[in-house]
Design a protein around this motif. Structure first.
Motif, PDB file in Angstrom:
ATOM      1  N   VAL A 178       0.857  -1.188   0.000  1.00 21.89           N
ATOM      2  CA  VAL A 178       0.000   0.000   0.000  1.00 21.89           C
ATOM      3  C   VAL A 178       0.893   1.237   0.000  1.00 21.89           C
ATOM      4  N   HIS A 179       0.653   2.099  -0.999  1.00 21.70           N
ATOM      5  CA  HIS A 179       1.435   3.323  -1.113  1.00 21.70           C
ATOM      6  C   HIS A 179       0.500   4.528  -1.091  1.00 21.70           C
ATOM      7  N   PRO A 180       0.952   5.662  -0.590  1.00 24.71           N
ATOM      8  CA  PRO A 180       0.147   6.878  -0.684  1.00 24.71           C
ATOM      9  C   PRO A 180      -0.163   7.203  -2.141  1.00 24.71           C
ATOM     10  N   MET A 181      -1.353   7.729  -2.393  1.00 28.15           N
ATOM     11  CA  MET A 181      -1.758   8.038  -3.754  1.00 28.15           C
ATOM     12  C   MET A 181      -0.776   8.987  -4.430  1.00 28.15           C
ATOM     13  N   GLU A 182      -0.260   9.949  -3.679  1.00 28.22           N
ATOM     14  CA  GLU A 182       0.652  10.914  -4.279  1.00 28.22           C
ATOM     15  C   GLU A 182       1.948  10.252  -4.734  1.00 28.22           C
ATOM     16  N   ASP A 183       2.390   9.222  -3.996  1.00 30.06           N
ATOM     17  CA  ASP A 183       3.587   8.493  -4.422  1.00 30.06           C
ATOM     18  C   ASP A 183       3.312   7.739  -5.716  1.00 30.06           C
ATOM     19  N   LEU A 184       2.119   7.127  -5.817  1.00 28.29           N
ATOM     20  CA  LEU A 184       1.755   6.424  -7.046  1.00 28.29           C
ATOM     21  C   LEU A 184       1.609   7.410  -8.199  1.00 28.29           C
ATOM     22  N   ARG A 185       1.050   8.571  -7.920  1.00 26.22           N
ATOM     23  CA  ARG A 185       0.898   9.593  -8.958  1.00 26.22           C
ATOM     24  C   ARG A 185       2.273  10.005  -9.511  1.00 26.22           C
ATOM     25  N   THR A 186       3.218  10.166  -8.592  1.00 23.89           N
ATOM     26  CA  THR A 186       4.564  10.548  -9.016  1.00 23.89           C
ATOM     27  C   THR A 186       5.210   9.442  -9.841  1.00 23.89           C
ATOM     28  N   ALA A 187       5.038   8.184  -9.406  1.00 28.73           N
ATOM     29  CA  ALA A 187       5.629   7.050 -10.117  1.00 28.73           C
ATOM     30  C   ALA A 187       5.066   6.912 -11.520  1.00 28.73           C
ATOM     31  N   LEU A 188       3.767   7.221 -11.666  1.00 31.24           N
ATOM     32  CA  LEU A 188       3.108   7.121 -12.969  1.00 31.24           C
ATOM     33  C   LEU A 188       3.216   8.404 -13.778  1.00 31.24           C
ATOM     34  N   ASP A 189       3.809   9.440 -13.158  1.00 31.95           N
ATOM     35  CA  ASP A 189       3.979  10.740 -13.820  1.00 31.95           C
ATOM     36  C   ASP A 189       2.636  11.301 -14.284  1.00 31.95           C
ATOM     37  N   LEU A 190       1.650  11.287 -13.373  1.00 33.47           N
ATOM     38  CA  LEU A 190       0.311  11.755 -13.699  1.00 33.47           C
ATOM     39  C   LEU A 190       0.113  13.191 -13.242  1.00 33.47           C
ATOM     40  N   PRO A 191      -0.578  13.993 -14.034  1.00 33.13           N
ATOM     41  CA  PRO A 191      -0.912  15.351 -13.586  1.00 33.13           C
ATOM     42  C   PRO A 191      -1.937  15.298 -12.458  1.00 33.13           C
ATOM     43  N   GLU A 192      -2.004  16.351 -11.678  1.00 32.78           N
ATOM     44  CA  GLU A 192      -2.933  16.408 -10.553  1.00 32.78           C
ATOM     45  C   GLU A 192      -4.381  16.308 -10.983  1.00 32.78           C
ATOM     46  N   SER A 193      -4.666  16.652 -12.223  1.00 37.24           N
ATOM     47  CA  SER A 193      -6.054  16.659 -12.699  1.00 37.24           C
ATOM     48  C   SER A 193      -6.630  15.264 -12.904  1.00 37.24           C
ATOM     49  N   VAL A 194      -5.782  14.255 -13.032  1.00 39.29           N
ATOM     50  CA  VAL A 194      -6.263  12.891 -13.273  1.00 39.29           C
ATOM     51  C   VAL A 194      -6.655  12.249 -11.945  1.00 39.29           C
ATOM     52  N   PRO A 195      -7.920  11.861 -11.779  1.00 39.13           N
ATOM     53  CA  PRO A 195      -8.350  11.247 -10.520  1.00 39.13           C
ATOM     54  C   PRO A 195      -7.713   9.871 -10.306  1.00 39.13           C
ATOM     55  N   MET A 196      -7.471   9.537  -9.034  1.00 42.28           N
ATOM     56  CA  MET A 196      -6.989   8.222  -8.652  1.00 42.28           C
ATOM     57  C   MET A 196      -7.859   7.718  -7.507  1.00 42.28           C
ATOM     58  N   VAL A 197      -8.307   6.467  -7.597  1.00 44.55           N
ATOM     59  CA  VAL A 197      -9.187   5.908  -6.567  1.00 44.55           C
ATOM     60  C   VAL A 197      -8.761   4.487  -6.236  1.00 44.55           C
ATOM     61  N   ASP A 198      -9.058   4.077  -4.993  1.00 42.36           N
ATOM     62  CA  ASP A 198      -8.892   2.679  -4.601  1.00 42.36           C
ATOM     63  C   ASP A 198     -10.114   1.895  -5.040  1.00 42.36           C
ATOM     64  N   CYS A 199      -9.922   0.599  -5.307  1.00 38.95           N
ATOM     65  CA  CYS A 199     -11.043  -0.230  -5.744  1.00 38.95           C
ATOM     66  C   CYS A 199     -10.721  -1.695  -5.468  1.00 38.95           C
ATOM     67  N   ASP A 200     -11.762  -2.455  -5.168  1.00 34.50           N
ATOM     68  CA  ASP A 200     -11.649  -3.909  -5.101  1.00 34.50           C
ATOM     69  C   ASP A 200     -12.430  -4.455  -6.285  1.00 34.50           C
TER      70      ASP A 200
END
Length: 212
Positions: free
Chosen positions: A157-179
């Motif tokens: 489990v990683h913080p969303m911001e760390d995943l955003r940085t790893a994927l090089d995503l702009p802040e405008s792209v939503p990220m959500v957890d899901c099962d």
């Protein structure tokens, strides 16, 4: 027709699969991601109709071609697409198209993306690298997308911001957890995509109705 044998007749759609009479809008959404990230599971979990799948048993032909690191126990794979449907409310229906994950089948993406309004990108934090090219292809196509972090057992489990940085995503792209195994969780991810698409429009006529 006269002379037809019962066994030769192709069964029609089930009554429970018919579109609700109140449906006024339909939207095509594509579910994408690397190999083994849960696309078929998500479509099957959330679809209100019996999903169409094109899973085949993995054979020796994929050895040395498909990267199965981290998913060695996987025995089947999508070779064309998955298809399902979900009603967001009485008026709005989403048609879901799941893409194959192996790179050798990515040529099929061109047809699957035609007419798509947006996409969900499933990622597995155990194998984040398989998502880099997927995100890049969507960005190149200009397809709006939401990143969905699938909750695999024992996955880090990683913080969303760390995943955003790893994927090089702009802040405008939503990220959500899901099962991907849980229908409610998958529906919430799709609603996040719908709301994101709504923010990308300016005309009031394009507003998407709130779920009931």
């Amino acid at each position: 027709m006269p002379g037809d044998r019962p066994g030769d007749r192709v069964p029609g759609p089930r009554s429970e699969d018919a579109l609700p009479a109140s449906t006024t809008s339909a939207v095509k959404v594509v579910i994408v991601g690397g190999f083994g990230v849960g696309k078929t599971t998500l479509v099957g979990s959330v679809s209100e109709i019996r999903p169409l799948t094109t899973e085949e048993t993995m054979t020796q032909a994929g050895v040395g071609v498909d990267d199965i690191a981290g998913v060695e126990r996987k025995t089947e794979t999508t070779v064309a697409m998955d298809f399902g449907r979900i009603s967001i409310n009485e008026q709005l229906v989403l048609y879901l198209f799941g893409t194959p994950g192996q790179e050798r089948f990515w040529f099929l993406w061109n047809g699957l993306f035609e007419g798509a309004l947006g996409a969900l990108v499933l990622i597995d934090t155990r194998r984040l690298e398989v998502s880099f090219d997927v995100v890049g292809r969507l960005e190149d196509r200009g397809v709006p997308f939401v990143v969905v972090v699938n909750a695999f057992p024992e996955a880090p489990v990683h913080p969303m911001e760390d995943l955003r940085t790893a994927l090089d995503l702009p802040e405008s792209v939503p990220m959500v957890d899901c099962d991907a195994r849980d229908r409610g969780s998958c529906r919430d991810a799709l609603l996040t995509l719908m709301r994101y698409l709504h923010t990308l429009t300016t005309a009031p006529a394009n507003a998407i109705p709130e779920p009931q």
